[in-house]
Design a protein around this motif. Sequence first.
Motif, PDB file in Angstrom:
ATOM      1  N   GLY A 138       0.824  -1.243  -0.193  1.00 33.13           N
ATOM      2  CA  GLY A 138       0.046  -0.161   0.040  1.00 33.13           C
ATOM      3  C   GLY A 138       0.739   1.438   0.118  1.00 33.13           C
ATOM      4  O   GLY A 138       2.086   1.177   0.338  1.00 33.13           O
ATOM      5  N   VAL A 139       0.272   2.334  -0.256  1.00 33.33           N
ATOM      6  CA  VAL A 139       0.941   3.622  -0.197  1.00 33.33           C
ATOM      7  C   VAL A 139       1.444   4.280   1.030  1.00 33.33           C
ATOM      8  O   VAL A 139       1.910   5.345   0.991  1.00 33.33           O
ATOM      9  CB  VAL A 139       0.299   4.541  -1.206  1.00 33.33           C
ATOM     10  N   SER A 140       0.599   3.845   2.189  1.00 32.81           N
ATOM     11  CA  SER A 140       0.919   4.433   3.501  1.00 32.81           C
ATOM     12  C   SER A 140       0.611   3.137   4.324  1.00 32.81           C
ATOM     13  O   SER A 140      -0.030   2.220   4.114  1.00 32.81           O
ATOM     14  CB  SER A 140       0.175   5.626   3.665  1.00 32.81           C
ATOM     15  N   GLY A 141       1.067   3.326   5.573  1.00 33.44           N
ATOM     16  CA  GLY A 141       0.863   2.539   6.689  1.00 33.44           C
ATOM     17  C   GLY A 141       1.850   2.627   7.750  1.00 33.44           C
ATOM     18  O   GLY A 141       2.686   3.989   7.841  1.00 33.44           O
ATOM     19  N   THR A 142       1.943   1.857   8.867  1.00 32.12           N
ATOM     20  CA  THR A 142       2.820   2.046  10.311  1.00 32.12           C
ATOM     21  C   THR A 142       3.534   0.751  10.132  1.00 32.12           C
ATOM     22  O   THR A 142       2.998  -0.236  10.259  1.00 32.12           O
ATOM     23  CB  THR A 142       1.867   2.234  11.287  1.00 32.12           C
ATOM     24  N   VAL A 143       4.949   1.018  10.404  1.00 33.65           N
ATOM     25  CA  VAL A 143       5.851  -0.254  10.679  1.00 33.65           C
ATOM     26  C   VAL A 143       5.957  -0.180  12.251  1.00 33.65           C
ATOM     27  O   VAL A 143       6.365   1.017  12.849  1.00 33.65           O
ATOM     28  CB  VAL A 143       6.940   0.134   9.996  1.00 33.65           C
ATOM     29  N   ILE A 144       5.678  -1.326  12.582  1.00 32.51           N
ATOM     30  CA  ILE A 144       5.696  -1.304  14.294  1.00 32.51           C
ATOM     31  C   ILE A 144       6.892  -2.662  14.568  1.00 32.51           C
ATOM     32  O   ILE A 144       6.724  -3.507  14.093  1.00 32.51           O
ATOM     33  CB  ILE A 144       4.256  -1.718  15.099  1.00 32.51           C
ATOM     34  N   SER A 145       7.411  -2.272  15.807  1.00 30.63           N
ATOM     35  CA  SER A 145       8.571  -3.122  16.283  1.00 30.63           C
ATOM     36  C   SER A 145       7.865  -4.186  17.194  1.00 30.63           C
ATOM     37  O   SER A 145       6.760  -3.791  17.830  1.00 30.63           O
ATOM     38  CB  SER A 145       9.771  -2.382  16.957  1.00 30.63           C
ATOM     39  N   THR A 177       5.009   8.306  14.340  1.00 24.81           N
ATOM     40  CA  THR A 177       3.543   8.401  14.564  1.00 24.81           C
ATOM     41  C   THR A 177       3.421   9.325  15.684  1.00 24.81           C
ATOM     42  O   THR A 177       3.884   9.218  16.600  1.00 24.81           O
ATOM     43  CB  THR A 177       2.899   7.132  14.858  1.00 24.81           C
ATOM     44  N   SER A 178       2.625  10.482  15.467  1.00 23.58           N
ATOM     45  CA  SER A 178       2.523  11.308  16.681  1.00 23.58           C
ATOM     46  C   SER A 178       1.388  11.034  17.478  1.00 23.58           C
ATOM     47  O   SER A 178       0.571  10.236  17.197  1.00 23.58           O
ATOM     48  CB  SER A 178       1.934  12.916  15.841  1.00 23.58           C
ATOM     49  N   GLY A 179       1.534  11.745  18.598  1.00 24.85           N
ATOM     50  CA  GLY A 179       0.295  11.475  19.522  1.00 24.85           C
ATOM     51  C   GLY A 179       0.104   9.965  20.366  1.00 24.85           C
ATOM     52  O   GLY A 179      -0.808   9.708  20.673  1.00 24.85           O
ATOM     53  N   THR A 180       1.072   9.284  20.283  1.00 27.61           N
ATOM     54  CA  THR A 180       1.121   8.084  20.546  1.00 27.61           C
ATOM     55  C   THR A 180       1.756   7.739  22.210  1.00 27.61           C
ATOM     56  O   THR A 180       2.779   8.673  22.683  1.00 27.61           O
ATOM     57  CB  THR A 180       1.792   6.973  19.933  1.00 27.61           C
ATOM     58  N   THR A 181       1.386   6.888  22.870  1.00 26.37           N
ATOM     59  CA  THR A 181       1.867   6.466  24.151  1.00 26.37           C
ATOM     60  C   THR A 181       1.866   4.904  24.361  1.00 26.37           C
ATOM     61  O   THR A 181       0.884   4.501  23.913  1.00 26.37           O
ATOM     62  CB  THR A 181       0.748   6.824  25.315  1.00 26.37           C
ATOM     63  N   PHE A 242      15.105  10.987  19.247  1.00 24.14           N
ATOM     64  CA  PHE A 242      14.409  11.589  18.283  1.00 24.14           C
ATOM     65  C   PHE A 242      14.640  11.116  17.021  1.00 24.14           C
ATOM     66  O   PHE A 242      15.786  10.764  16.651  1.00 24.14           O
ATOM     67  CB  PHE A 242      14.509  13.119  18.364  1.00 24.14           C
ATOM     68  N   PHE A 243      13.948  10.819  15.884  1.00 17.58           N
ATOM     69  CA  PHE A 243      13.993  10.572  14.527  1.00 17.58           C
ATOM     70  C   PHE A 243      14.357  11.716  13.595  1.00 17.58           C
ATOM     71  O   PHE A 243      13.475  12.523  13.410  1.00 17.58           O
ATOM     72  CB  PHE A 243      12.906   9.853  14.047  1.00 17.58           C
ATOM     73  N   GLY A 244      15.391  11.719  13.361  1.00 20.51           N
ATOM     74  CA  GLY A 244      15.906  12.836  12.609  1.00 20.51           C
ATOM     75  C   GLY A 244      17.412  13.064  12.146  1.00 20.51           C
ATOM     76  O   GLY A 244      18.044  12.063  12.542  1.00 20.51           O
ATOM     77  N   GLN A 245      17.942  14.323  11.708  1.00 21.60           N
ATOM     78  CA  GLN A 245      19.346  14.594  11.558  1.00 21.60           C
ATOM     79  C   GLN A 245      20.141  14.569  12.847  1.00 21.60           C
ATOM     80  O   GLN A 245      19.390  14.776  13.822  1.00 21.60           O
ATOM     81  CB  GLN A 245      19.389  15.853  10.789  1.00 21.60           C
ATOM     82  N   ASP A 246      21.486  14.444  12.633  1.00 20.43           N
ATOM     83  CA  ASP A 246      22.320  14.332  14.181  1.00 20.43           C
ATOM     84  C   ASP A 246      21.949  15.575  14.748  1.00 20.43           C
ATOM     85  O   ASP A 246      21.551  16.979  14.424  1.00 20.43           O
ATOM     86  CB  ASP A 246      23.634  14.470  13.373  1.00 20.43           C
ATOM     87  N   MET A 252      11.726  14.684  12.713  1.00 22.09           N
ATOM     88  CA  MET A 252      11.631  15.170  11.290  1.00 22.09           C
ATOM     89  C   MET A 252      10.919  13.930  10.428  1.00 22.09           C
ATOM     90  O   MET A 252      10.669  12.775  10.699  1.00 22.09           O
ATOM     91  CB  MET A 252      12.956  15.171  10.722  1.00 22.09           C
ATOM     92  N   THR A 253      10.522  14.379   9.363  1.00 20.69           N
ATOM     93  CA  THR A 253      10.182  13.625   8.180  1.00 20.69           C
ATOM     94  C   THR A 253      11.514  13.416   7.183  1.00 20.69           C
ATOM     95  O   THR A 253      11.936  14.619   6.710  1.00 20.69           O
ATOM     96  CB  THR A 253       8.923  14.131   7.397  1.00 20.69           C
ATOM     97  N   LEU A 254      11.605  12.281   6.939  1.00 21.88           N
ATOM     98  CA  LEU A 254      12.864  11.961   5.867  1.00 21.88           C
ATOM     99  C   LEU A 254      12.469  11.323   4.888  1.00 21.88           C
ATOM    100  O   LEU A 254      11.604  10.456   5.110  1.00 21.88           O
ATOM    101  CB  LEU A 254      14.105  11.590   6.734  1.00 21.88           C
ATOM    102  N   THR A 255      13.246  11.127   3.868  1.00 15.11           N
ATOM    103  CA  THR A 255      12.551  10.434   2.683  1.00 15.11           C
ATOM    104  C   THR A 255      13.800   9.889   2.034  1.00 15.11           C
ATOM    105  O   THR A 255      14.951  10.083   1.866  1.00 15.11           O
ATOM    106  CB  THR A 255      12.163  11.504   1.727  1.00 15.11           C
ATOM    107  N   SER A 256      13.355   8.598   1.477  1.00 16.35           N
ATOM    108  CA  SER A 256      14.558   7.650   0.849  1.00 16.35           C
ATOM    109  C   SER A 256      14.236   7.381  -0.660  1.00 16.35           C
ATOM    110  O   SER A 256      12.666   7.019  -0.708  1.00 16.35           O
ATOM    111  CB  SER A 256      14.953   6.497   1.599  1.00 16.35           C
TER     112      SER A 256
END
Length: 257
Positions: A138-145, A177-181, A242-246, A252-256
């Motif tokens: 699919g074009v969107s989704g959530t990857v969960i450990s 994902t924002s707003g999670t506990t 945090f997920f982002g640059q150093d 952040m939102t990062l793209t590959s």
Amino acid sequence: STITNNNTYIQNPGYPSTYTPSATGSCTYTINKVNEDVCQVRFDFQTFTGFAVAATTSGICTDSFAFAGQTGSNPPTICSTNTGYHMYAELGATSSDTGTVTLTYGGTTSKQFNILVTQIECTAPWRAPTDCVQWYTGVSGTVISYGWGGGQLIAGQDYRACVRDEVGYCTISWKPTSGTTIDSYAILTANAAAIIAEASSGVCWADGAALSIPDLTIDGINGNPGATATLEVWPGQFCGGFFGQDAGVEDMTLTSA
């Protein structure tokens, strides 16, 4: 027990009630192929709770689910809460190859599990790529450990979560994902214990804990600007708070590509 039919459920005794084992030990299920073309098996953890962890700080499983096939490449051993998650595993290419599911009870806490076991033929178009333990489409989704549903980062994890390349798309953007506990992203290692983002090769892996996504940048096409000793042009390993640059202090939102 032995599984000889496709679409079989592994359930705790008395399901849907919880089950409290009377002693420690393990239960083993052998998976026989329903036909010689089967290569892969998918586990859907429709219910999976009560698999205890020795200590939240260690992430070491007391109770566990494990799978072993014939390829030498097996998914990780998991515990904690994994309701709603899935797992792919390789059985092996020959018709006589089997797989083994082992449920280990290291304690006598109550638990509940209902696991759908689906066999997948080598030629099936819905087969996951080899050695992809999680497979998202699919074009969107959530990857969960594994273990996130129980608020736990499990120790000893090493696996691939793969995403299908959808028609007409050439990049993927990633963000927590924002707003999670609990917090939706936190991989705190000894060298990256400060609550900042860390995206430097070698720093995360020095302690064996990192999320690896190749070549993430702001747009996925150009390297990150202003590269220094602490800011990589094409970072691919991520840990910290945090997920982002150093040294970032917000996600952040990062793209590959």
